[in-house]
Structures are given as structure tokens and as C-alpha cells.
Design a protein around this motif. Structure first.
Motif, PDB file in Angstrom:
ATOM      1  N   VAL A 158      31.142  50.490  35.471  1.00 39.89           N
ATOM      2  CA  VAL A 158      32.380  49.785  35.431  1.00 39.89           C
ATOM      3  C   VAL A 158      32.644  49.705  33.936  1.00 39.89           C
ATOM      4  N   VAL A 159      33.745  49.543  33.385  1.00 41.75           N
ATOM      5  CA  VAL A 159      33.929  49.336  31.940  1.00 41.75           C
ATOM      6  C   VAL A 159      33.864  47.852  31.427  1.00 41.75           C
ATOM      7  N   SER A 160      33.980  46.860  32.322  1.00 41.86           N
ATOM      8  CA  SER A 160      33.901  45.509  31.978  1.00 41.86           C
ATOM      9  C   SER A 160      33.342  44.385  32.867  1.00 41.86           C
ATOM     10  N   VAL A 161      33.090  43.394  32.528  1.00 52.65           N
ATOM     11  CA  VAL A 161      32.409  42.300  33.566  1.00 52.65           C
ATOM     12  C   VAL A 161      33.274  41.875  34.325  1.00 52.65           C
ATOM     13  N   ASP A 162      34.754  41.974  34.088  1.00 53.22           N
ATOM     14  CA  ASP A 162      35.788  41.603  34.724  1.00 53.22           C
ATOM     15  C   ASP A 162      36.058  42.644  36.136  1.00 53.22           C
ATOM     16  N   GLU A 163      35.929  43.811  35.470  1.00 51.25           N
ATOM     17  CA  GLU A 163      36.046  45.112  36.653  1.00 51.25           C
ATOM     18  C   GLU A 163      34.865  44.672  37.665  1.00 51.25           C
ATOM     19  N   ALA A 164      33.624  44.319  37.257  1.00 54.28           N
ATOM     20  CA  ALA A 164      32.369  44.240  38.067  1.00 54.28           C
ATOM     21  C   ALA A 164      32.936  43.149  39.153  1.00 54.28           C
ATOM     22  N   PHE A 165      33.442  42.067  38.501  1.00 54.74           N
ATOM     23  CA  PHE A 165      33.807  41.075  39.601  1.00 54.74           C
ATOM     24  C   PHE A 165      34.762  41.382  40.313  1.00 54.74           C
ATOM     25  N   ALA A 166      35.985  42.278  39.931  1.00 54.57           N
ATOM     26  CA  ALA A 166      36.936  42.398  40.883  1.00 54.57           C
ATOM     27  C   ALA A 166      36.638  43.730  41.888  1.00 54.57           C
ATOM     28  N   LYS A 167      35.675  44.409  41.585  1.00 52.40           N
ATOM     29  CA  LYS A 167      35.259  45.452  42.465  1.00 52.40           C
ATOM     30  C   LYS A 167      34.112  45.049  43.479  1.00 52.40           C
ATOM     31  N   PHE A 168      33.043  44.396  43.076  1.00 52.27           N
ATOM     32  CA  PHE A 168      31.938  44.023  43.601  1.00 52.27           C
ATOM     33  C   PHE A 168      31.482  42.751  43.847  1.00 52.27           C
ATOM     34  N   LEU A 169      31.542  41.785  42.865  1.00 50.99           N
ATOM     35  CA  LEU A 169      30.981  40.597  42.970  1.00 50.99           C
ATOM     36  C   LEU A 169      31.677  39.222  43.005  1.00 50.99           C
TER      37      LEU A 169
END
Ligand code: AMP
Ligand code: FE
Ligand code: ZN
Ligand code: FE
Length: 293
Positions: A158-169
Motif C-alpha cells: 500500500v502507499v500509506s498507513v491510511d490505505e492499509a487501514f482502509a483495505k485491511f486493518l
């Protein structure tokens, strides 16, 4: 005191921020702040280094540090569900036995959970190494989802921490695992008994998930809650107006804070601030530990 800038909610790398406790103090001083609270999740391990950094400052008395923590708590939402709320705790005695024991339990559970989430992702082929993530944490640090998010950024998933939260976490994400949080009334009691005081963090931040009703805030106030965080990056202008009304109605101490996490979030330290008399009112309630500086 016009122009005094106080930020009562910040994280170091002892939990899920990226600044060391000493860097956190340096960042705050460089940003022209007059006071911060260090409020790592479920740990007071950063207090000593942050306090030393304040004592080492060239101009004694120019900058103050409020030792604190942020506790994840289980709370009825007022609509029949149990949700997670965050409680900011200030100026408590970190050696209070019940509190120290509960924080230690939570840290162990958090570490286990972080490792488990990373293990599930690795098993599904994501390029993360659970043991490497754990090895990168300070000893006995609680760890948190941002550490896994950061590993996913570093691996290029992912490109950002935010994207990791939105997609997986995030709470409804495929790899999310829950924690056994402290019941909120018990947390208020433990902090009060340890000579500290409590403020409900970002109470109406709906973007983060479900939030409590105003009736629940009133019940927690009856139970000893001292304040509510009003000016927080996750509160819209209308939400702040509503919270200011609630604080006035319930005689809760109003605070404002950035919830700074270093480079794990885009928020600047001191982006939101607390009125000086709110800090005075909080300090007046506490006997567990002292403001430094
Ligand atoms: P945990 O403590 O492991 O449950 O993870 C929650 C932490 O993750 C919060 O304290 C925030 O620091 C961070 N966080 C939560 N949601 C997001 C998000 N959407 N983007 C970035 N960081 C987040
Ligand atoms: Fe956090
Ligand atoms: Zn929080
Ligand atoms: Fe926080």
C-alpha cells in the motif's frame, strides 16, 4: 494568558507514534508549543525519557510536560451495543498496582494480537514478517495496527498507513482482530484511585467507527469523568459545537489536542490546542504525579 499553546494528546514510539519520547519533546518545542501531554496507548514507558528531555532544555520553565496515557476501553454505546472508546488519563501514579497490572495485561494482549494479524497476512502471501515487526518494537511496547500498516507500506503493498487501514486493518477489515478492552467505568475508577484524572478522547469521531450517545457521556461524568476532547482532527465543526454545548451542560473540562503520531499520521503537533484554564482544572484534580517543567 493569550497565545499559550497546549497539546494534551500525543504518541511516541513507545506505542504507535514514530518519534522517540525525547524527539516528541523536541518536536513540540520546535513547533513553539508551551506544553504537551505524552499519552501513549497502554504504557507509561516513555515518561522517563520525555521528562529527562524537558529537564535538559536550555530554558527551564519555558515548556511543561504532562505525563499521561490513552486507554482503550469497552463501553456501552447507549444504543444496545458495546463499543471501544478511548480514555485519556493524566497525572496518575504509574506504580498503582491495579492499573500497572491491567496495562501490562493489555500490552501483552496487544503484542499477541499484532503478531497474529501479521501472521494471518503472511499466511495469505503478503510480504510481511511477523517476527521482524515485533523485533522492531521497544521492549514491552504495546504495538498496534500502525506497525503492521507501516510494514505494508515498506513492502510496497500500500502507499500509506491510511490505505492499509482502509483495505485491511480497519474494524471491518479482513485482518482485523479485536482486543479485550478494560470496561470504561473500571478504567475511570483505576485512574481516579491512582490520583489521576480522565478525559474522553475524540468522543464523537464517527469517521473512526461507532460512538457513544450524549446520555452515555452524562453517565460517565456521574462516574467521575472530568473532561471531553472537543477540538480533535476527527471532529467536524458541527460536532465541536455540539460537544461544547455538552461540556457546558455537564460541567466537563473542554480540551483540544492533535493526537499526533509522528509520520504514522499527517497531523501536525499542536494542530489543535487546549485552553490554559482547562489544563489548570485538570491539574487541580490530580495527586498521582506531577507536571514536569
Ligand atoms: P490499535 O491500537 O492496534 O487498535 O490501532 C489503532 C490505532 O491505529 C489508533 O490509535 C490510531 O493511531 C491508528 N489508526 C486508526 N485508524 C487509522 C486510520 N484510518 N489511518 C491511520 N491510522 C489509524
Ligand atoms: Fe494511536
Ligand atoms: Zn485515541
Ligand atoms: Fe491517541
Amino acid at each position: 494568558m493569550v497565545g499559550v499553546r497546549i497539546d494534551l494528546h500525543t504518541h511516541s514510539n513507545e506505542s504507535d507514534g514514530t518519534d522517540t519520547p525525547a524527539e516528541l519533546v523536541a518536536t513540540a518545542v520546535a513547533a513553539g508549543l508551551d506544553a504537551i501531554a505524552i499519552t501513549d496507548h497502554d504504557t507509561t514507558a516513555g515518561w522517563a525519557a520525555a521528562e529527562q528531555a524537558v529537564r535538559d532544555l536550555a530554558e527551564p520553565g519555558r515548556f511543561r510536560l504532562v505525563p499521561g496515557a490513552e486507554l482503550s476501553c469497552a463501553c456501552p454505546d447507549g444504543n444496545g451495543r458495546n463499543i471501544t472508546v478511548h480514555l485519556l488519563a493524566y497525572l496518575f501514579d504509574p506504580n498503582s498496582a491495579a492499573l500497572a497490572q491491567e496495562q501490562s495485561r493489555l500490552r501483552a494482549e496487544r503484542r499477541e494480537r499484532l503478531h497474529e494479524m501479521a501472521r494471518h497476512m503472511a499466511a495469505d502471501g503478503f510480504p510481511v514478517d511477523p517476527d521482524e515487526i515485533m523485533a522492531g518494537l521497544p521492549p514491552d511496547s504495546p504495538g498496534g495496527r500502525p506497525h503492521l500498516a507501516r510494514a505494508l507500506v515498506n513492502a510496497g503493498t500500500v502507499v500509506s498507513v491510511d490505505e492499509a487501514f482502509a483495505k485491511f486493518l480497519g474494524g471491518s477489515g479482513r485482518y482485523y482482530l479485536p482486543r479485550t478492552d478494560t470496561p470504561v467505568r473500571r478504567a475511570i475508577d483505576m485512574i481516579t484511585e491512582a490520583g489521576g484524572t480522565t478525559v474522553l478522547a475524540h468522543p464523537f469521531a464517527t469517521a473512526r467507527g461507532p460512538v457513544v450517545t450524549a446520555d452515555v457521556v452524562a453517565e460517565l461524568t456521574e462516574h467521575g469523568l472530568a473532561g471531553i476532547e472537543i477540538d480533535h482532527p476527527d471532529h467536524e465543526p458541527e460536532t465541536r459545537v455540539r460537544l461544547r454545548g455538552l461540556a457546558a451542560e455537564l460541567d466537563l473540562i473542554p480540551t483540544g489536542s492533535s493526537d499526533y503520531h509522528g509520520t504514522n499520521k499527517t497531523i501536525r503537533i499542536g494542530q489543535e490546542t487546549t485552553p490554559p484554564d482547562s489544563l489548570d482544572r485538570l491539574v487541580a484534580r490530580c495527586s498521582g504525579s506531577k507536571v514536569i517543567g
